[in-house]
Design an enzyme around this catalytic site. Structure first.
Site, short mmCIF file in Angstrom:
data_model
loop_
_atom_site.label_atom_id
_atom_site.label_comp_id
_atom_site.label_asym_id
_atom_site.label_seq_id
_atom_site.Cartn_x
_atom_site.Cartn_y
_atom_site.Cartn_z
N LYS A 134 -5.86 -0.06 9.22
CA LYS A 134 -4.92 -0.43 10.28
C LYS A 134 -5.61 -0.63 11.62
O LYS A 134 -6.73 -0.20 11.85
CB LYS A 134 -3.80 0.62 10.37
CG LYS A 134 -2.83 0.51 9.21
CD LYS A 134 -1.57 1.31 9.42
CE LYS A 134 -0.56 1.00 8.31
NZ LYS A 134 0.66 1.82 8.44
N ARG B 15 -1.91 6.31 1.21
CA ARG B 15 -1.68 4.93 0.75
C ARG B 15 -2.84 4.07 1.24
O ARG B 15 -3.03 3.91 2.45
CB ARG B 15 -0.35 4.43 1.30
CG ARG B 15 0.05 3.03 0.88
CD ARG B 15 1.38 2.65 1.51
NE ARG B 15 1.81 1.30 1.11
CZ ARG B 15 1.45 0.19 1.74
NH1 ARG B 15 0.66 0.24 2.81
NH2 ARG B 15 1.89 -0.99 1.31
#
Length: 280
Positions: free
Chosen positions: A225, A259
């Site tokens: 991210k 995740r």
């Protein structure tokens, strides 16, 4: 609240006392990290099989990108992307399949096709979502998001991000339990990167032990991210080491599911974490 590590998801019962890896299968042309690489059923299924061989304990299948400024897709388009993949994988692998969606109709069709977990960035707030989730025995992941994928990173603001996220997750947890959904079917996700600046994400990562006081296991999604890119100054395809650091920190601070895109490397890293946490 009483903490429990038992997670009921369809025919599976996972003990989340140790951290597990959820592998990401994006059946989309526009996801921020791997958009288009696995956009066909065949490519997505092959990728998912590879993630299982690498040690993924859960597969998370999504047909609509939730990156900042992502364009929404129609119900029919999302169904056409994910249902064939779920049907194939349900017959070929023996790990829980998660459907990453906020649409109640997709939830129903995905569970009917073999999905065992509903992973909803909107925490079942869409009309009909709670009923759709309650209808079966699928596990549920409730995530916090400020705004929508189209607006969430414009001007995110919090007076106290940890307490505001905690209150939101507690309220959603209580709402689901009042609807008759057992707590053992629910995990919680602080929503890293969803309507949060870097300072908010770091504060939440530090505060994972406090979020555990809600009594349910935590799922963390930090893989590749932008927060990691901002910290280390790397492009999205050069964030493996930063992603591993985030997964290790998350697990050390109590996250039960991470995740990720890079399954094998994360599985190896978490084996070390789990060995340390269970030592003695």
């Amino acid at each position: 609240m009483t903490n429990s590590t038992n997670f009921i998801c369809g025919r599976y019962q996972l003990d989340l006392a140790q951290a597990h890896v959820m592998g990401i299968v994006n059946v989309t042309p526009d996801s921020f990290s791997d958009g288009g690489r696995y956009a066909s059923t065949e490519l997505a299924v092959a990728h998912a099989r590879k993630l299982v061989t690498e040690g993924a304990a859960i597969l998370d299948i999504g047909g609509e990108s939730t990156r900042p400024n992502a364009t929404p897709v129609s119900l029919d388009e999302e169904l056409s992307r994910v249902i064939p993949v779920i049907e194939r994988l349900a017959a070929e692998v023996d790990v829980p399949l998660s459907i990453d969606t906020y649409k109640p109709a997709v939830m129903r069709e995905a569970v009917n096709a073999g999905a065992a977990i509903i992973n909803d960035i909107r925490a079942l707030q869409e009309p009909g979502a709670i009923d759709a989730a309650a209808a079966g025995n699928a596990g549920i992941c409730l995530m916090h998001m400020q705004g929508t994928p189209q607006t969430m990173q414009l001007e995110p603001h919090y007076d106290d991000v940890v307490q505001e996220v905690k209150r939101f997750l507690l309220k959603r947890l209580q709402t689901l339990q009042q609807a008759g959904i057992a707590a053992e079917r629910i995990v919680l996700d602080p929503g890293f990167g969803f309507g949060k600046r870097t300072v908010h994400n770091i504060a939440l990562l530090e505060a994972l032990p406090e979020l555990l006081s809600l009594g349910r296991p935590l799922l963390v999604g930090l893989s590749r991210k932008s927060i990691l890119g901002q910290i280390v100054g790397s492009d999205v395809d050069q964030r493996l080491h930063a992603s591993l650091a985030a997964s290790v920190i998350s697990a050390m601070k109590g996250a039960s599911i991470v995740r990720v895109h890079d399954v094998k490397a994360t599985v190896d890293a978490l084996k070390v974490v789990n060995a340390v946490l269970t030592h003695g």
